[in-house]
Design an enzyme around this catalytic site. Structure first.
Site, PDB file in Angstrom:
ATOM      1  N   ASP A  89       0.820  -1.220   0.000  1.00 39.41           N
ATOM      2  CA  ASP A  89       0.000   0.000   0.000  1.00 39.41           C
ATOM      3  C   ASP A  89       0.852   1.267   0.000  1.00 39.41           C
ATOM      4  O   ASP A  89       0.430   2.311   0.494  1.00 39.41           O
ATOM      5  CB  ASP A  89      -0.941   0.027   1.220  1.00 39.41           C
ATOM      6  CG  ASP A  89      -1.745  -1.246   1.358  1.00 39.41           C
ATOM      7  OD1 ASP A  89      -2.426  -1.609   0.390  1.00 39.41           O
ATOM      8  OD2 ASP A  89      -1.680  -1.884   2.432  1.00 39.41           O
TER       9      ASP A  89
ATOM     10  N   LYS B 250       2.423   2.300  -5.140  1.00 38.81           N
ATOM     11  CA  LYS B 250       3.152   1.835  -6.327  1.00 38.81           C
ATOM     12  C   LYS B 250       2.382   2.088  -7.609  1.00 38.81           C
ATOM     13  O   LYS B 250       2.976   2.361  -8.649  1.00 38.81           O
ATOM     14  CB  LYS B 250       3.448   0.337  -6.199  1.00 38.81           C
ATOM     15  CG  LYS B 250       4.303  -0.046  -5.014  1.00 38.81           C
ATOM     16  CD  LYS B 250       4.517  -1.545  -4.938  1.00 38.81           C
ATOM     17  CE  LYS B 250       3.251  -2.298  -4.600  1.00 38.81           C
ATOM     18  NZ  LYS B 250       2.720  -2.020  -3.252  1.00 38.81           N
TER      19      LYS B 250
ATOM     20  N   ASN C 145      -5.518 -10.030  -5.132  1.00 32.85           N
ATOM     21  CA  ASN C 145      -5.479  -9.514  -3.763  1.00 32.85           C
ATOM     22  C   ASN C 145      -4.789  -8.158  -3.717  1.00 32.85           C
ATOM     23  O   ASN C 145      -4.943  -7.413  -2.743  1.00 32.85           O
ATOM     24  CB  ASN C 145      -4.770 -10.499  -2.828  1.00 32.85           C
ATOM     25  CG  ASN C 145      -3.376 -10.907  -3.305  1.00 32.85           C
ATOM     26  OD1 ASN C 145      -3.065 -10.799  -4.489  1.00 32.85           O
ATOM     27  ND2 ASN C 145      -2.559 -11.398  -2.401  1.00 32.85           N
TER      28      ASN C 145
ATOM     29  N   GLY D 285      -4.243  -4.255  -4.759  1.00 33.60           N
ATOM     30  CA  GLY D 285      -5.123  -3.171  -5.154  1.00 33.60           C
ATOM     31  C   GLY D 285      -4.315  -1.919  -5.409  1.00 33.60           C
ATOM     32  O   GLY D 285      -3.702  -1.373  -4.493  1.00 33.60           O
ATOM     33  N   HIS D 286      -4.241  -1.494  -6.660  1.00 39.66           N
ATOM     34  CA  HIS D 286      -3.471  -0.305  -7.012  1.00 39.66           C
ATOM     35  C   HIS D 286      -4.430   0.808  -7.429  1.00 39.66           C
ATOM     36  O   HIS D 286      -5.204   0.649  -8.366  1.00 39.66           O
ATOM     37  CB  HIS D 286      -2.476  -0.610  -8.134  1.00 39.66           C
ATOM     38  CG  HIS D 286      -1.383  -1.534  -7.707  1.00 39.66           C
ATOM     39  ND1 HIS D 286      -0.540  -2.158  -8.592  1.00 39.66           N
ATOM     40  CD2 HIS D 286      -0.989  -1.936  -6.480  1.00 39.66           C
ATOM     41  CE1 HIS D 286       0.329  -2.909  -7.923  1.00 39.66           C
ATOM     42  NE2 HIS D 286       0.064  -2.789  -6.646  1.00 39.66           N
ATOM     43  N   THR D 287      -4.380   1.920  -6.696  1.00 38.70           N
ATOM     44  CA  THR D 287      -5.280   3.043  -6.954  1.00 38.70           C
ATOM     45  C   THR D 287      -4.563   4.117  -7.750  1.00 38.70           C
ATOM     46  O   THR D 287      -3.489   4.584  -7.366  1.00 38.70           O
ATOM     47  CB  THR D 287      -5.796   3.637  -5.626  1.00 38.70           C
ATOM     48  OG1 THR D 287      -6.451   2.609  -4.883  1.00 38.70           O
ATOM     49  CG2 THR D 287      -6.771   4.770  -5.883  1.00 38.70           C
TER      50      THR D 287
ATOM     51  N   GLN E 280       1.887  -6.103  -3.425  1.00 36.71           N
ATOM     52  CA  GLN E 280       2.150  -6.191  -1.988  1.00 36.71           C
ATOM     53  C   GLN E 280       3.430  -5.422  -1.626  1.00 36.71           C
ATOM     54  O   GLN E 280       3.718  -4.414  -2.244  1.00 36.71           O
ATOM     55  CB  GLN E 280       2.208  -7.649  -1.515  1.00 36.71           C
ATOM     56  CG  GLN E 280       0.881  -8.384  -1.515  1.00 36.71           C
ATOM     57  CD  GLN E 280       0.514  -8.981  -2.856  1.00 36.71           C
ATOM     58  OE1 GLN E 280       1.351  -9.519  -3.570  1.00 36.71           O
ATOM     59  NE2 GLN E 280      -0.741  -8.877  -3.216  1.00 36.71           N
TER      60      GLN E 280
ATOM     61  N   LEU F 201       3.874  12.404   1.171  1.00 42.66           N
ATOM     62  CA  LEU F 201       4.539  13.405   2.001  1.00 42.66           C
ATOM     63  C   LEU F 201       3.536  14.409   2.551  1.00 42.66           C
ATOM     64  O   LEU F 201       3.656  14.880   3.692  1.00 42.66           O
ATOM     65  CB  LEU F 201       5.610  14.138   1.171  1.00 42.66           C
ATOM     66  CG  LEU F 201       6.424  15.198   1.918  1.00 42.66           C
ATOM     67  CD1 LEU F 201       7.299  14.552   2.984  1.00 42.66           C
ATOM     68  CD2 LEU F 201       7.278  16.011   0.944  1.00 42.66           C
TER      69      LEU F 201
ATOM     70  N   THR G 104       3.571  14.043  -4.071  1.00 39.98           N
ATOM     71  CA  THR G 104       2.979  15.062  -3.199  1.00 39.98           C
ATOM     72  C   THR G 104       1.457  15.144  -3.348  1.00 39.98           C
ATOM     73  O   THR G 104       0.846  16.149  -2.985  1.00 39.98           O
ATOM     74  CB  THR G 104       3.593  16.442  -3.504  1.00 39.98           C
ATOM     75  OG1 THR G 104       3.395  16.744  -4.894  1.00 39.98           O
ATOM     76  CG2 THR G 104       5.079  16.467  -3.193  1.00 39.98           C
TER      77      THR G 104
END
Length: 431
Positions: free
Chosen positions: A14, A17, A39, A41-43, A223, A331, A415
């Site tokens: 999380d 990436k 499994n 999850g990339h947002t 992951q 950040l 950012t």
């Protein structure tokens, strides 16, 4: 300019990436997922639109980039097709841009049922209950079914029956659950078989040719480092190798062909589910991180545990992965904090000694507490800043201190959620 770049999580997953893969694959020929399943999850946020991907590689949104699912990925065919259809509904057509290794193992309904039954029986260790672990178990036990097996429907049918009988015996007699309906599973998978077969390609050969012709390839990890089956905080880990070595075994690309390994890390730390987390915070500070960092899993919706940045663990990650550089994300979540802590060592509670490396066993993880260095925070907003010089002085000092302790450069700083919210400190990728 580096041509073959691995991008992976340097913490417990999380880390953000998806956005970084999306950013760096603009000029890539291929983006390769090499381990894990849906499994992950990339947002992504593109033009203020949120897109969540699970098994489809993040860089696929770029027009000229082809997505590859390498042999190290386990695929739920129903989830994959559903994900592709959902993207199509949003006007993102990627079905003809996905190539799959015929050696990808299938996640089928009995894997999911077994995952759920085991979690219920033994108590949760934090799996997503999507059948990932049982599918990898079948792979290692040499009884699993692969995408390529769908070419021979007769043989597939026979083997599927044997496997379902194997799982039904356990589900009924040990877990007291209802059996799996063989005919239903067979009908459902055959309804998708032609679509899946049309995506099959010789992935090692394709990638070898691309490397030979100096094409840019991004290898996308799922992951994070400390969820790796071998190097993570076992047993609170995933079922695949989420460290850099997995990029080679999970894609068929030799290790000497990788030019650069980018570790993505949050400016603080999070973890989903159970397992060691020395720098975990609670109460108001946990609520702050969770609220401003939107710390809820994109796959499960579970609230993430939060904590201060752990540089002892990060240094271990750097060594395990041979990281070339770091990307610091979120950040802006630290904006407004009066002081910021970073963990620089552990105190061993058994003998009061100071430790500068991570423990090797769960028992030893329980006998440590973090030793912190405290830095000044900042009140100014860093959201959307795209130049290091425009960051508050305290933010720059924080970044510098991370580099000093880890002895590795921070090459990118995120950012904000959008792909344009980025500070590029070292333009290794000619973005």
């Amino acid at each position: 300019m580096y041509k073959n770049i691995i991008i992976l999580g340097a913490q417990w997953g999380d880390e953000g990436k998806g956005k970084i893969v999306d950013l760096l694959t603009e000029k890539a020929k291929y983006v390769v997922r090499y381990q894990g399943g849906h499994n992950a999850g990339h947002t992504l946020v593109v033009d203020n639109k949120k897109i969540i991907l699970h098994v489809v590689p993040s860089g696929i949104l770029h027009k000229n980039t082809i997505g590859i699912l390498g042999n190290g990925v386990v695929i739920c065919p129903f989830s994959l097709i559903n994900e592709l259809n959902n993207l199509e509904k949003k006007g993102i057509i990627v079905k003809d841009k996905i190539l799959i290794s015929e050696n990808c193992f299938l996640i089928l309904p009995y894997h999911i049922r077994m995952d759920i039954a085991r979690e219920k029986q033994r108590g949760s260790i934090g799996t997503t209950k999507r059948g990932i672990g049982p599918a990898y178990e079948d792979k290692v036990s040499r009884r699993g079914l692969r995408i390529g097996d769908l070419r021979d429907k007769e043989n597939f049918s026979i083997n599927l029956k044997k496997i379902i009988d194997y799982y039904n015996y356990q589900l009924v007699n040990y877990y007291q659950e209802k059996p799996i309906n063989y005919s239903k599973v067979l009908t459902e998978i055959f309804s998708l078989s032609d679509i899946l077969i049309n995506m099959i390609a010789d992935i090692p050969d394709i990638l070898y040719s691309a490397i030979k012709n100096n094409k840019l390839i991004i290898f996308e990890g799922a992951q994070g480092t400390f969820l790796d089956i071998d190097h993570g905080t076992y047993p609170y880990v995933t079922s695949s190798n989420s460290t850099a070595g997995g990029a080679s075994t999970g894609s068929g690309v030799g290790p000497l062909n990788f030019d650069y390994v980018l570790g993505v890390m949050k400016s603080y730390a999070t973890r989903v589910g159970l397992g060691p987390f020395p720098t975990e915070v609670f109460n108001e500070l946990d609520a702050y991180f969770c609220n401003y960092g939107s710390e809820f899993g994109s796959t499960t919706g579970r609230r993430r545990r939060t904590g201060w940045l752990d540089l002892v663990a990060l240094k271990r990650s750097i060594r395990i992965n041979s990281l070339s550089g770091l990307c610091l994300t979120k950040l802006d979540v630290l904006d407004g904090l009066r002081e910021i802590k970073i963990c620089t060592a552990y105190k061993n509670l058994n003998n009061n000694s100071i430790m500068y490396n991570t423990p090797l066993s769960i028992k030893d993880w329980k006998a440590i507490e973090p030793i912190y260095e405290t830095l000044s925070g900042w009140n100014e907003s860093t959201i959307g800043v795209n130049s290091l010089s425009k960051l508050p002085l305290s933010a720059r000092n924080y970044i510098k201190r991370i580099e000093e302790i880890t002895e590795i450069p921070i090459d990118l700083i995120s950012t904000g959620p959008d792909r344009k919210d980025i500070i590029i400190l070292n333009n290794l990728f000619n973005i």
